[in-house]
Write an enzyme that holds these catalytic residues in place. Structure first.
Site, mmCIF file in Angstrom:
data_model
loop_
_atom_site.group_PDB
_atom_site.id
_atom_site.type_symbol
_atom_site.label_atom_id
_atom_site.label_comp_id
_atom_site.label_asym_id
_atom_site.label_seq_id
_atom_site.Cartn_x
_atom_site.Cartn_y
_atom_site.Cartn_z
ATOM 1 N N THR A 14 -2.828 -1.646 -0.605
ATOM 2 C CA THR A 14 -1.398 -1.236 -1.049
ATOM 3 C C THR A 14 -1.004 -0.891 -2.045
ATOM 4 O OG1 THR A 14 -1.473 -3.447 0.370
ATOM 5 C CG2 THR A 14 0.638 -3.700 -1.337
ATOM 6 N N SER A 66 -7.731 -0.947 2.842
ATOM 7 C CA SER A 66 -9.039 -1.887 3.099
ATOM 8 C C SER A 66 -9.368 -2.244 4.647
ATOM 9 C CB SER A 66 -9.309 -2.904 1.898
ATOM 10 O OG SER A 66 -8.457 -3.676 2.674
ATOM 11 N N THR A 93 -6.397 -4.915 -0.764
ATOM 12 C CA THR A 93 -7.005 -6.803 -0.907
ATOM 13 C C THR A 93 -8.145 -7.676 0.734
ATOM 14 O OG1 THR A 93 -4.817 -7.319 0.173
ATOM 15 C CG2 THR A 93 -4.757 -6.992 -1.801
ATOM 16 N N ASP A 94 -7.200 -6.568 2.081
ATOM 17 C CA ASP A 94 -7.980 -7.546 3.104
ATOM 18 C C ASP A 94 -9.969 -7.900 3.241
ATOM 19 O OD1 ASP A 94 -5.343 -7.163 4.125
ATOM 20 O OD2 ASP A 94 -5.643 -5.286 5.427
#
Length: 333
Positions: free
Chosen positions: A12, A55, A86-87
């Site tokens: 992101t 990710s 972040t995932d």
């Protein structure tokens, strides 16, 4: 002034909607650094874009690519900062913690919930905090997010939208980044056994089963038939596995006897499991499963992949899973 390498992998933080069809990583490492001019007062920076990947699409092969890049470049820098989505950031942080071995410099992973192109984004403060952390004397792999420094093998994403997306699970935060200083917690020294050196071998043949009431035993037959060598069972409460109206324990015993390593953990995020307390835990523990106490799902999964990349001998798998490499596990004394 410290010399820090910045590695962009996507996520992101580097995304835009330029290509239509939803946010996708498009910004280079140089673009991200340019968006945070204060970095020039913290350290000197060399930037590289290793990959541009959401990710969600990061696989174990990418962990190896990132680990190899860090291993190759870290001797030439005082620290490394990695921008990541972040995932699956917690999975990558845990995987790198095991693959990179004992470190004497910081490797810091960060990202954001909002693109660096957005006016009100958490990206700039997270990047700044990551470089501040990378310029310290810390050693190891860390996630830096929302003003907190987290042991890489203890981080977990617990919120999908909020800026405080990550927490340190069953472990104190390493420290907090305030405006002009870093406040460290006093924490037990990590246990890093002799011989924990760089090793990026892994096995993808690990399967995670989250138990639900009514789950049938033949699910284990299906997993075995698919060729998995390691199974993680998320049991109820302390790690309990049913054995009455529906009996999963006998099937687990059958797979253990066939040479498959099975770890039993808890579905609860905090405080860890203990198979010795209840009958539903004791019975499955007697069948040769491996307890994992308070490890996060991300650390447990990546550790088992890493361990099975070194050995498939059940006794050795059990020994390595019970070894505390990077302060990822608290083993009762």
């Amino acid at each position: 002034m410290k010399n820090i390498l910045f590695i962009n992998t996507g996520g992101t933080i580097s995304s835009s909607g330029e290509q239509g069809g939803g946010l996708t990583p498009t910004q280079s490492a140089e673009h991200i650094v340019a968006a945070v001019p204060e970095l020039k007062d913290i350290c000197t920076i060399e930037a590289m874009t290793l990959m541009s990947v959401d990710s969600t699409n990061i696989q174990p092969e990418e962990w190896v690519t990132i680990a190899q890049t860090v291993h190759e470049h870290l001797p030439h820098y005082d620290g490394i900062v990695i921008a990541h989505g972040t995932d699956t950031m917690a999975y990558t942080a845990s995987a790198l913690s095991f693959m990179l071995g004992a470190l004497d410099k910081p490797v810091v992973i960060t990202g954001s919930q909002v693109s660096v192109l957005a006016e009100h984004s958490d990206s700039r403060i997270n990047i700044k905090d990551a470089f501040r952390t990378a310029a310290t004397a810390l050693s190891g792999v860390f996630v830096v997010f929302n003003g907190k420094i987290i042991n890489g093998a203890r981080a977990s994403k617990v919120r999908t939208k909020s800026y405080n997306a990550f927490e340190s699970i069953n472990h104190p935060y390493i420290g907090y980044l305030e405006e002009d200083t870093i406040v460290y917690n006093e924490i037990p020294e990590s246990i890093r056994p002799t011989g924990h050196v760089y090793n990026d071998h892994y096995s993808p043949n690990v399967f995670l089963i989250k138990l639900i009431p009514g789950m049938q035993p033949d699910i284990f037959d299906a997993v075995k038939a698919l060729g998995y060598k390691g199974i993680i069972v998320e049991g109820f409460g302390m790690g309990g596995v049913p054995f009455k109206e529906i009996n999963l324990i006998d099937k687990i015993e059958e797979l253990v006897k066939s040479g498959i390593s099975i770890v039993v953990t808890t579905q609860c995020l905090y405080e860890g499991g203990d198979l010795t307390i209840y009958e539903v835990g004791q019975k499955v523990l007697e069948k040769g499963v491996i307890p994992c106490y308070d490890m996060t799902t991300e650390a447990l999964t990546t550790k088992m992949m890493w361990v099975l990349g070194q050995t498939t001998t059940p006794a050795e798998v059990e020994r390595m899973m019970a070894t505390n490499y990077v302060d990822e596990i608290t083993i009762p004394q």
